[in-house]
Design a protein around this motif. Structure first.
Motif, mmCIF file in Angstrom:
data_model
loop_
_atom_site.group_PDB
_atom_site.id
_atom_site.type_symbol
_atom_site.label_atom_id
_atom_site.label_comp_id
_atom_site.label_asym_id
_atom_site.label_seq_id
_atom_site.Cartn_x
_atom_site.Cartn_y
_atom_site.Cartn_z
ATOM 1 N N LEU A 116 -46.244 13.237 1.367
ATOM 2 C CA LEU A 116 -46.577 11.909 0.835
ATOM 3 C C LEU A 116 -45.816 10.838 1.602
ATOM 4 O O LEU A 116 -46.367 9.788 1.949
ATOM 5 N N ALA A 120 -47.301 7.933 4.102
ATOM 6 C CA ALA A 120 -46.918 6.537 3.879
ATOM 7 C C ALA A 120 -46.413 5.913 5.179
ATOM 8 O O ALA A 120 -46.707 4.749 5.468
ATOM 9 N N GLU A 127 -39.198 2.978 6.447
ATOM 10 C CA GLU A 127 -38.480 4.014 5.701
ATOM 11 C C GLU A 127 -38.032 3.493 4.339
ATOM 12 O O GLU A 127 -38.136 4.165 3.315
ATOM 13 N N GLU A 129 -39.260 0.961 2.588
ATOM 14 C CA GLU A 129 -40.405 0.740 1.696
ATOM 15 C C GLU A 129 -40.934 2.059 1.157
ATOM 16 O O GLU A 129 -41.310 2.168 -0.014
ATOM 17 N N VAL A 130 -40.970 3.072 2.028
ATOM 18 C CA VAL A 130 -41.445 4.386 1.592
ATOM 19 C C VAL A 130 -40.545 4.911 0.473
ATOM 20 O O VAL A 130 -41.011 5.423 -0.541
ATOM 21 N N THR A 133 -41.270 2.775 -2.744
ATOM 22 C CA THR A 133 -42.613 2.811 -3.338
ATOM 23 C C THR A 133 -43.126 4.218 -3.594
ATOM 24 O O THR A 133 -44.029 4.404 -4.413
ATOM 25 N N ILE A 134 -42.583 5.212 -2.872
ATOM 26 C CA ILE A 134 -43.097 6.586 -3.047
ATOM 27 C C ILE A 134 -41.991 7.501 -3.599
ATOM 28 O O ILE A 134 -42.120 8.060 -4.688
ATOM 29 N N PRO A 137 -40.104 6.288 -7.144
ATOM 30 C CA PRO A 137 -40.954 6.369 -8.350
ATOM 31 C C PRO A 137 -41.323 7.803 -8.717
ATOM 32 O O PRO A 137 -41.411 8.146 -9.893
ATOM 33 N N LEU A 138 -41.527 8.666 -7.698
ATOM 34 C CA LEU A 138 -41.924 10.042 -8.007
ATOM 35 C C LEU A 138 -40.738 10.892 -8.450
ATOM 36 O O LEU A 138 -40.911 11.884 -9.134
ATOM 37 N N GLN B 73 -45.128 4.548 12.000
ATOM 38 C CA GLN B 73 -45.495 3.254 11.425
ATOM 39 C C GLN B 73 -46.285 2.381 12.396
ATOM 40 O O GLN B 73 -47.117 1.574 11.976
ATOM 41 N N ALA B 85 -52.802 14.532 0.160
ATOM 42 C CA ALA B 85 -51.563 13.773 -0.054
ATOM 43 C C ALA B 85 -51.818 12.384 -0.617
ATOM 44 O O ALA B 85 -51.273 11.395 -0.136
ATOM 45 N N LEU B 86 -52.637 12.300 -1.658
ATOM 46 C CA LEU B 86 -52.788 11.015 -2.351
ATOM 47 C C LEU B 86 -51.520 10.746 -3.149
ATOM 48 O O LEU B 86 -50.877 11.667 -3.630
ATOM 49 N N PHE B 87 -51.162 9.476 -3.291
ATOM 50 C CA PHE B 87 -49.967 9.134 -4.051
ATOM 51 C C PHE B 87 -50.301 9.266 -5.542
ATOM 52 O O PHE B 87 -51.089 8.485 -6.064
ATOM 53 N N PRO B 88 -49.696 10.240 -6.225
ATOM 54 C CA PRO B 88 -50.149 10.560 -7.589
ATOM 55 C C PRO B 88 -49.842 9.471 -8.607
ATOM 56 O O PRO B 88 -50.486 9.398 -9.644
ATOM 57 N N HIS B 89 -48.847 8.628 -8.297
ATOM 58 C CA HIS B 89 -48.452 7.600 -9.271
ATOM 59 C C HIS B 89 -49.203 6.297 -9.060
ATOM 60 O O HIS B 89 -48.975 5.341 -9.787
ATOM 61 N N LEU B 90 -50.084 6.256 -8.075
ATOM 62 C CA LEU B 90 -50.833 5.028 -7.813
ATOM 63 C C LEU B 90 -52.311 5.234 -8.117
ATOM 64 O O LEU B 90 -52.815 6.358 -8.048
ATOM 65 N N TYR B 98 -52.484 0.722 0.092
ATOM 66 C CA TYR B 98 -51.068 0.965 0.436
ATOM 67 C C TYR B 98 -50.709 0.534 1.858
ATOM 68 O O TYR B 98 -49.638 0.001 2.100
ATOM 69 N N ARG B 101 -51.370 -5.036 4.710
ATOM 70 C CA ARG B 101 -50.463 -6.137 4.457
ATOM 71 C C ARG B 101 -51.146 -7.418 4.883
ATOM 72 O O ARG B 101 -51.289 -7.714 6.041
ATOM 73 N N ARG B 143 -58.298 5.399 2.531
ATOM 74 C CA ARG B 143 -56.923 4.954 2.733
ATOM 75 C C ARG B 143 -56.548 5.003 4.218
ATOM 76 O O ARG B 143 -55.927 4.088 4.747
#
Lengths: 218, 369
Positions: A116, A120, A127, A129-130, A133-134, A137-138, B73, B85-90, B98, B101, B143
């Motif tokens: 994940l 991201a 790094e 932000e990842v 945000t990821i 929270p998880l 990046q 690999a979806l973000f499970p909390h979003l 995501y 910007r 995504r």
């Protein structure tokens, strides 16, 4: 009934948990996500308070932070001595409960799928932000469970606190020490109330931690 | 355009490949452990090969000699790992947003546009665990594509899906590639999927590229014995070159001469050279005695069916030729695969003696040392 020990204990445990939250997240993340040469040594060092007798731990802190040590002298010069003050109780409680916090944080971070975070990054996030945000929270539920355990352990610390902060009624006498004091003073009623308070609180926090853990697993 | 040249050594495994990809869909095909996923991860910047260069549309993403290593990046790659690999909390919307910007109004517009393109506009508020596998894959695609990547990397994107969902998504991925006109690297170990989707197939084994070519070439003209095995060529026969004539290559197998295809552009192999002869089981015809093609046009052999296996959707017949054998070391010479209706129409359960016909174009020789 003197409620000072209860209030002091709540204050000490809260501050100790706050310190441990920061330390636990930082060290737990390092242990879970970075490999470096002395990782196992660091892992062992942050676990040692769990297996050492609290008096031994307290003795180390006393020597490290006391008036004769450089750290102690520096703190003295700054006007915030630790030894035989309530601040010393915070340090003792924090150190003795830190292993629980770090272990919970480490497990929580290890439970976050690194893929994940990798995805991201490919989506352009830094790094930092990842992490915010990821990863955080998880891992949050596991960290929260660690906070509860750590708080309960800090609240109940006796040996290390006694060594570092002493037993000064109205100044450094925490709940756990007050129990000992009440028994020594042959005051079973007071001892009974204090013991009941500590026990009820201990059970409640562990039930909460288990529920969090189960939701974490689901 | 993506240029890829990477090498990395592990104990017991070596990754080494060189590949240039245009605005096309390339399937990386091979067994698990062949290095397919590693290759994708190298392009995404999630794995750093010990040496190599990766250049995407003229941008150098990696050059170990000059020490350039662009972090993930800044690479502008759309990466969809196995398992999505979806973000499970979003929510679905937040997942797709995501990587974006810009002003929130523009983000909203772009996310909804992408959700619309993958057919999920009405599920924007759901969480990943509330979606089916196919829907999750659509979110992962949206995504990855929302950031307008210069290349799309898909790691076994459809292997966990049921057949109908799979073919829907195959069509979607094919359409998106044509519309966006960017290189797509698609990893799979399923031959049918590779052939269906690919502009070109790159066959990997043990960390190396064995062959890169059009699907039909990989299927029918494998460059190496390992490729022939991977693409399911069931008749692999040892033979020797006898000579070359206008009709093609003359090959000696056992005590028989078989005519085989030879690319006129390629230098002819010397007489006596060893060949591994590939004949696809699907490319052998059983012919009625009254419809025999002229023997100068096709390879004809008489023989009989000695055993058969019923695979439901096809019948595999084990055929032994009369006279000089092709493979005397076993009791049959060729495997023949036919659809069940042909089996029934020809009455193969009763009539076992047949003449088989193999067109020279269907016989392919791999030179081997």
């Amino acid at each position: 009934m003197d409620w000072f020990p209860l209030l002091l204990s709540a204050q000490v445990a809260t501050l100790a948990t706050a310190i441990n939250l920061l330390l636990g997240i930082a060290v737990g993340w390092l242990l879970a996500r970075r490999s470096f040469p002395i990782r196992d040594l660091v892992g062992a060092l942050v676990t040692i308070p769990l297996v050492l007798p609290p008096t031994v731990l307290g003795y180390y802190l006393l020597v490290a932070l006391g008036r004769t040590s450089p750290i102690g002298q520096a703190l003295e010069a700054l006007g915030v001595p630790l030894v035989f003050t309530w601040r010393g109780a915070v340090v003792a409680a924090a150190v003795s409960s830190l292993p629980l916090m770090i272990q919970s944080c480490r497990a929580a971070f290890e439970g976050v799928d690194p893929e994940l975070e990798q995805v991201a990054r490919t989506l352009g996030r830094s790094e930092w932000e990842v992490f915010w945000t990821i990863t955080l929270p998880l891992a949050w539920r596991g960290i929260l469970a660690g906070m509860i355990l750590s708080f309960a352990r800090a609240l109940g610390d006796f040996g290390a606190t006694l060594m570092v902060a002493g037993n000064i009624p109205g100044r450094t006498q925490t709940l756990a020490i007050a129990v000992y004091d009440a028994v020594q003073a042959n005051d079973p009623t007071r001892a009974g109330i204090l013991v009941a308070l500590l026990s009820i609180f201990g059970i409640l926090t562990l039930v909460a931690a288990q529920q969090l853990g189960r939701r974490l697993a689901a | 355009m993506l240029e890829l040249e990477i090498a990395h050594n592990w104990p017991g495994f070596q990754l080494q490949l060189h590949l240039t990809i245009g605005a096309e869909l390339i399937v990386l095909f091979g067994r698990s452990g062949a290095g397919k996923s590693l290759t994708l991860r190298a392009v995404a910047g999630l794995f750093h090969p010990a040496s190599g260069r990766i250049i995407l549309n003229g941008r150098v993403l990696l050059d170990t000699r000059s020490g350039i290593n662009v972090p993930p990046q800044a690479r502008r790659v759309g990466y969809v790992p196995q398992g999505y690999a979806l973000f499970p909390h979003l929510t679905v919307f937040e997942n797709v947003a995501y990587g974006l910007r810009s002003s929130s109004k523009e983000v909203h517009h772009r996310v909804m546009e992408w959700l619309d393109r993958v057919g999920l506009a009405d599920l924007a508020g759901r969480r990943p665990h509330q979606l089916s596998g196919g829907q999750q894959q659509r979110v992962a695609l949206a995504r990855a594509l929302a950031i307008q990547p210069d290349v799309l990397l898909l790691d076994e994107p459809l292997s966990a899906l049921d057949a109908p969902t799979r073919s829907e998504l195959q069509a979607l991925i094919r359409t998106l590639q044509r519309q966006l006109n960017i290189p797509v690297l698609f990893v799979t170990h399923q031959l049918a999927e590779a052939v269906l989707l690919a502009d070109r197939i790159a066959v990997l084994e043990g960390g190396r590229l064995l062959q890169v070519g059009l699907p039909k070439d990989v299927l029918h003209r494998p460059a190496r014995p390992e490729v022939a095995h991977l693409v399911g060529v069931r008749n692999l026969l040892r033979g020797q070159v006898r000579g070359i004539s206008p009709e093609g290559l003359r090959v000696w197998i056992g005590e028989r001469e078989i005519r085989a295809h030879w690319d006129p552009a390629a230098p002819p192999p010397p007489a006596g050279a060893d060949l591994l002869v590939c004949i696809r089981a699907e490319r052998i015809a059983l012919v009625r005695p009254d419809r025999l093609p002229p023997p100068e046009r096709e390879n004809l052999m008489e023989g009989e069916i000695i055993r058969e296996s019923d695979y439901g959707l096809s019948q595999v017949l084990l055929f032994r030729v009369y006279g000089p054998r092709l493979t005397p070391e076993r009791d049959y010479d060729l495997e023949i695969e036919i659809p069940p209706y042909v089996y029934e129409r020809l009455g193969l359960d009763r009539i076992r003696r047949w003449t088989i016909a193999i067109r020279p174009e269907s016989v392919h020789g791999i030179p081997c040392g």
